[in-house]
Design a protein around this motif. Structure first.
Motif, PDB file in Angstrom:
ATOM      1  N   THR B 154       0.857  -1.186   0.000  1.00  0.00           N
ATOM      2  CA  THR B 154       0.000   0.000   0.000  1.00  0.00           C
ATOM      3  C   THR B 154       0.890   1.231   0.000  1.00  0.00           C
ATOM      4  O   THR B 154       1.806   1.315   0.816  1.00  0.00           O
ATOM      5  N   PHE B 156       0.714   5.497  -0.035  1.00  0.00           N
ATOM      6  CA  PHE B 156       0.025   6.779  -0.046  1.00  0.00           C
ATOM      7  C   PHE B 156       1.087   7.845  -0.234  1.00  0.00           C
ATOM      8  O   PHE B 156       2.032   7.915   0.561  1.00  0.00           O
ATOM      9  N   ARG B 161      -0.081  16.645  -5.128  1.00  0.00           N
ATOM     10  CA  ARG B 161      -0.037  17.945  -4.458  1.00  0.00           C
ATOM     11  C   ARG B 161       1.340  18.575  -4.478  1.00  0.00           C
ATOM     12  O   ARG B 161       1.518  19.703  -4.037  1.00  0.00           O
ATOM     13  N   GLN B 214      -5.672   9.345 -10.066  1.00  0.00           N
ATOM     14  CA  GLN B 214      -5.389   9.643  -8.656  1.00  0.00           C
ATOM     15  C   GLN B 214      -4.745   8.452  -7.962  1.00  0.00           C
ATOM     16  O   GLN B 214      -4.062   8.594  -6.960  1.00  0.00           O
ATOM     17  N   ASP B 233      -2.401   5.363  -3.789  1.00  0.00           N
ATOM     18  CA  ASP B 233      -3.175   6.599  -3.845  1.00  0.00           C
ATOM     19  C   ASP B 233      -2.215   7.769  -3.795  1.00  0.00           C
ATOM     20  O   ASP B 233      -1.413   7.876  -2.856  1.00  0.00           O
ATOM     21  N   SER B 235      -3.172  11.059  -4.027  1.00  0.00           N
ATOM     22  CA  SER B 235      -3.927  12.306  -3.852  1.00  0.00           C
ATOM     23  C   SER B 235      -3.323  13.210  -2.794  1.00  0.00           C
ATOM     24  O   SER B 235      -3.600  14.398  -2.757  1.00  0.00           O
ATOM     25  N   ALA B 237      -4.191  13.044   0.208  1.00  0.00           N
ATOM     26  CA  ALA B 237      -5.214  13.236   1.239  1.00  0.00           C
ATOM     27  C   ALA B 237      -4.816  12.548   2.537  1.00  0.00           C
ATOM     28  O   ALA B 237      -5.070  13.049   3.628  1.00  0.00           O
ATOM     29  N   VAL B 238      -4.208  11.387   2.403  1.00  0.00           N
ATOM     30  CA  VAL B 238      -3.823  10.569   3.550  1.00  0.00           C
ATOM     31  C   VAL B 238      -2.317  10.759   3.749  1.00  0.00           C
ATOM     32  O   VAL B 238      -1.591  10.928   2.773  1.00  0.00           O
ATOM     33  N   PRO B 239      -1.826  10.785   4.980  1.00  0.00           N
ATOM     34  CA  PRO B 239      -0.387  10.981   5.184  1.00  0.00           C
ATOM     35  C   PRO B 239       0.449   9.957   4.401  1.00  0.00           C
ATOM     36  O   PRO B 239       0.048   8.811   4.240  1.00  0.00           O
TER      37      PRO B 239
END
Lengths: 334, 334
Positions: B154, B156, B161, B214, B233, B235, B237-239
């Motif tokens: 996984t 992130f 950004r 994304q 991911d 994006s 959005a998540v750390p």
């Protein structure tokens, strides 16, 4: 406030799940335990004394005794259809353990039995009854973080180490095996968050010693375009953990043991959720609300959809193909 | 101890990756920075002063200048094949940024160019250069926990950004887009752990605003039977986090920021791994060892295999099918 008498609940199958439900009934002021059924006379007599309720030989005897309004079916999966149809014929409402049946045809028959008889059928309790997932589902439906894009769920359990699993314990053909029995928890969670309507499934099993299913991984596409990945390992090698991430157009959510972390605009918002009650307590709450007229989440169609998804993972893994579900098994509810 | 002079290294492309490599060269006692090439005259002059090395207009001028033994190609992906073939023709060894090219055919041509010229070609640096994954790969190959069954990865990141991404930045056709540029890190890691030889791919993309990628999820089957799931991911959005679990017949491994947790027989063993050096430092170490005669992991064939896997994820996502790779792109090395 509601003043009607507690609903009388009977339990079919005095194993681990039955015992957990018996404790949830003791904690509930909406249900009272009035009977149990188990085919093993020694178990039946011992548990009857322990739980303080009459014992019956089988589901039919229990549901036709006139002593129960609701039955919790925790017998082996191969007996679910028989118990559900007996309860429906007797006008008794049903909470059936997952999976609903061993085949989609049997599950369909169970759902139809209950509907024709006008009794409520819930399928659970699964981990998706956990209130944290209800909170996340609400975040999805109220679009607090925009559109849901994807979900990633990871489960590590010690299912294989809880006890020695016999070949029968692991036989998918009789509704056993890790994916059907434990995968249902994870698939239920993912469906709850993503909207329920699975349209395409890819999947792979990873096997342990002796051909047992040690875990699986799957990729699910939902009718609304949401994508989900789920990974399950039941070897017990890694500490038990359920992790879930949901990614939205405007942020993300991570479900943790005490609640949810919301990430949006670089800010973390902690949403604590009381995890004190068990999923058995939650299933009783849902049945109580259903009997009061609320539309349940985990009804028979829902349980059928989860079973069909698990069976599609088996098929996808065996055929090395993506399995498309040809018709919706689930209607989104408001 | 080796006493030869530091190898002369040139950098093509004075962007973020080039700057990170320039710092790794400064830290290395095996390499010295002797040139850079960038098409933008302002960038070229400024960076030349900053890095203290001569500047050239393009890769061809740099590699034919006689001032470099090794070139690091960090130009946009669409220019990789041109730079690799120029370097190969000049007898200069190459570290090429991922992805190796925008198409499998171009990647194959780049690999063949280098092989015909007898120069070393590494593709990286990706996160798979991180020493924690080398340690995990060793646990797989020495069968310390038995057979590897499956891997779940996984990632992130805040890729979207870090800066505003133009349509060109996100155009997969020119080698951009999240999956080709960032997915290569995760696919490289998963391939390194699972043995490299991907035989079947399913995949889904999840899109952000304006059709941008994304994130993605994929399920990979390897020739040796290992199954892997990867979820990405970008994006922000998540750390930021990279997580990886590997499940074995005899235990499990969780890669964490400081090393690895080994689980076996209910015991946790903590294996700290020094993460101090960057993947650019590691790529220099691998090139140095390659030039001393060691067989590299991240050679051209490796990079081609990662690109082919990423392209198969695009194809699987677009066609809603499992893509089978018809021939092995990778030979397992001892």
């Amino acid at each position: 406030m509601r003043f009607h008498a507690p609903r009388r609940l009977g339990i079919v199958g005095a194993g681990v799940a039955g015992a957990l439900m018996s404790r949830a009934v003791l904690r509930s002021n909406r249900f009272v335990l009035t009977g149990l059924a188990d085919p093993d006379p020694d178990v039946r007599n011992r548990v009857s004394a322990e739980w303080g309720c009459p014992a019956f030989i089988d589901a039919t005897e229990l549901v036709t005794s006139g002593t129960v309004d609701v039955v919790y079916v925790a017998a082996p999966t191969a007996h679910h259809l028989g118990a559900v149809s007996a309860a429906a014929a007797a006008g008794v409402h049903i909470i059936c353990e997952k999976p609903l049946a061993t085949t989609a045809a049997d599950a369909r028959e169970a759902v139809d039995c209950a509907r024709r008889a006008g009794v409520s059928l819930l399928v659970g309790p699964t981990v998706s009854y956990d209130p944290r997932y209800r909170v996340l589902r609400q975040i999805v439906t109220d679009r607090r973080l925009g559109d849901l894009l994807s979900v990633q769920a990871t489960s590590f359990t010690d299912w294989h180490r809880r006890r020695t699993r016999t070949a029968h314990d692991l036989d998918a053909a009789v509704g056993n095996g890790l994916l059907l029995r434990q995968g249902a928890h994870q698939i239920d969670i993912v469906r709850l968050i993503c909207g329920g309507d699975v349209r395409a499934v890819s999947g792979a099993l990873h096997g342990g010693a002796g051909g047992a299913e040690q875990g699986f991984s799957t990729q699910l596409s939902f009718a609304n375009g949401v994508q989900a990945n789920a990974y399950y390992d039941g070897s017990g090698a890694v500490p038990e953990a359920d992790e879930l991430f949901a990614t939205f157009t405007g942020g993300g959510v991570r479900v943790h043991p005490g609640g949810l972390h919301l990430y949006s605009d670089g800010q973390l918002t902690d949403l604590p959720v009381d995890p004190a009650t068990s999923v058995w307590d939650q299933a009783l709450v849902e049945m109580d609300q259903t009997l009061d007229g609320r539309i349940p989440i985990h009804d028979g169609e829902w349980g059928l959809g989860t079973l069909a998804t698990c069976l599609a993972i088996y098929e996808a893994a065996a055929t090395h193909s993506i399995v498309f579900t040809h018709q919706s098994l689930y209607q989104e509810k408001s």
